[in-house]
Design an enzyme around this catalytic site. Structure first.
Site, PDB file in Angstrom:
ATOM      1  N   ASP A  64       9.596  23.878  35.249  1.00 31.56           N
ATOM      2  CA  ASP A  64      10.972  23.625  35.180  1.00 31.56           C
ATOM      3  C   ASP A  64      11.392  22.417  35.590  1.00 31.56           C
ATOM      4  OD1 ASP A  64      13.642  24.887  35.069  1.00 31.56           O
ATOM      5  OD2 ASP A  64      13.719  24.395  37.126  1.00 31.56           O
ATOM      6  N   GLU A 111      10.304  23.813  28.914  1.00 29.05           N
ATOM      7  CA  GLU A 111      11.433  23.911  28.174  1.00 29.05           C
ATOM      8  C   GLU A 111      11.831  23.012  27.139  1.00 29.05           C
ATOM      9  OE1 GLU A 111      15.241  26.600  29.985  1.00 29.05           O
ATOM     10  OE2 GLU A 111      14.050  25.207  31.102  1.00 29.05           O
ATOM     11  N   ASP A 161      14.452  27.355  41.160  1.00 26.18           N
ATOM     12  CA  ASP A 161      13.596  26.646  40.375  1.00 26.18           C
ATOM     13  C   ASP A 161      12.191  27.439  40.012  1.00 26.18           C
ATOM     14  OD1 ASP A 161      15.622  24.752  39.998  1.00 26.18           O
ATOM     15  OD2 ASP A 161      14.859  23.560  41.762  1.00 26.18           O
TER      16      ASP A 161
END
Ligand SMILES: [Zn+2]
Length: 379
Positions: free
Chosen positions: A188, A272, A353
């Site tokens: 992340d 991501e 997170d």
């Protein structure tokens, strides 16, 4: 040893003689001129005649410019770098037509990086590198060796805003094969820490970055106070450029070490797809994202995963990774950026997170198992 053959660039500092520096400055000026003039011709042809100019067209134009007495000086530098400049412009247009970047811009002296690329017929090597039209070899600081027996296919020489010269040497290199890893990881891109791993590990910003940033801010304030066109202003600008460069260099080194480690340790890495262009609109995030050098890091992961036979899965950025409980799958209704820790109705206590990284990993593994083109359902 078994392995894969890849093209790889090795970059070194070099120190030109006064003659070489002058000749390089002229070559950089010529590559910039050729790039800008070809860009102007392409734009004009399109705006006035809706006609697309190709690389071959611009190559023919260049021959004409060299014969024109007004621009006959273009015949002076080695022809390789000028051709390469046209090829780079072609690349910029290709990316524009594919919708990957904005319309190509003119290169400005002192603002764009100065560079020139030479192909193997434009430099010689025998333990040393000598560029076409130069009598002496370059004084290169070989900070690490080139791979044994490597034959450079092209070199790019450049001068940055700090006045430093670099040479980037492209060679074929053999990447040793790695044993398959049994670990997987989700990543992340953070706000408080640089990255958070699904294992719970938090990767902090590089050391020195905070102090460097403070120095940068101070130097920028000093620059703003200097009178335009003054010598002091030029000095102040150089100082800003130096600090900027140092931050970027250190961050790149740091990201190289981190990406190599992650690729070595893990068979699957899930990240991501942060569309930076959209997220920069949110000002509180913009600095965090630019600092983190996300796109640079992502491309490092991409090519290293490819080198070592690992799988990098890039997941849909609209997946609500922060809001979904990684234990029970329930989606919380809202998750403001200031919430760092939360408790789900199932009782699980989450670090924001780490939870996001776990969700990214879960989605990434689904995608990896289903194959490309299959998206997990959005909840
Ligand atoms: Zn839950």
């Amino acid at each position: 040893m078994a392995g894969r053959v890849v093209r790889r660039a090795f970059k070194y500092r070099f120190y030109p003689t006064a003659v070489q520096a002058e000749q390089l400055a002229r070559t950089f000026g010529c590559t910039r001129y050729v790039y800008n003039r070809a860009l102007a011709e392409r734009s004009r042809a399109w705006l006035q005649e809706q006609r697309r100019v190709t690389y071959a067209d611009t190559s023919k134009m260049l021959t004409g410019w060299k014969r024109d007495p007004e621009t006959a000086w273009l015949a002076e530098p080695s022809k390789g770098p000028l051709q390469e400049s046209l090829r780079q412009l072609q690349g910029a247009f290709d990316r524009f037509w594919r919708g990957q970047s904005r319309y190509p811009k003119f290169k400005k002296k002192g603002q764009s990086k100065e560079s020139a690329t030479y192909f193997s017929n434009c430099f010689t090597r025998g333990g040393q590198i000598r560029l076409a039209k130069q009598s002496e070899p370059l004084d290169i600081r070989w900070s690490r060796p080139l791979p044994e027996g490597a034959v450079p296919s092209q070199v790019t020489v450049s001068r940055n805003a700090r006045g430093q010269y670099h040479i980037s040497i492209l060679v074929e290199d053999v990447i040793p094969e790695l044993e398959p890893a049994d670990r997987v990881v989700g990543l992340d891109a953070g706000i408080t820490s640089l990255y958070t791993l699904s294992t719970g590990e938090k990767i902090a910003n590089p050391r020195h970055e905070r102090t460097d940033r403070e120095r940068l801010a101070k130097a920028q304030r000093a620059l703003a106070k200097k009178q335009k066109g003054s010598r002091n202003r030029a000095k102040a600008r150089l100082k800003v450029a130096k600090i900027h460069g140092r931050i970027a260099d250190r961050r790149r080194d740091y990201l190289h070490t981190l990406s190599t480690r992650l690729v070595r340790e893990n068979q699957v890495i899930a990240i991501e797809d942060l569309s930076v262009r959209n997220m920069v609109k949110n000002r509180s995030l913009s600095r965090a994202i630019s600092d983190a050098g996300w796109s640079e890091f992502r491309s490092m992961l991409e090519y290293k995963a490819d080198w070592y036979g690992r799988r990098l899965v890039v997941i849909d950025r609209f997946h609500p990774s922060s809001k979904t409980c990684s234990a029970c799958g329930e989606v919380a209704s809202a998750m403001p950026l200031n919430v760092r820790e939360w408790t789900c109705r199932c009782g699980a206590v989450h670090d924001r997170d780490v939870n996001a990284a776990r969700n990214i990993l879960a989605v990434g593994l689904t995608v990896a198992a289903c194959g490309d083109g299959v998206r997990p359902p959005r909840t």
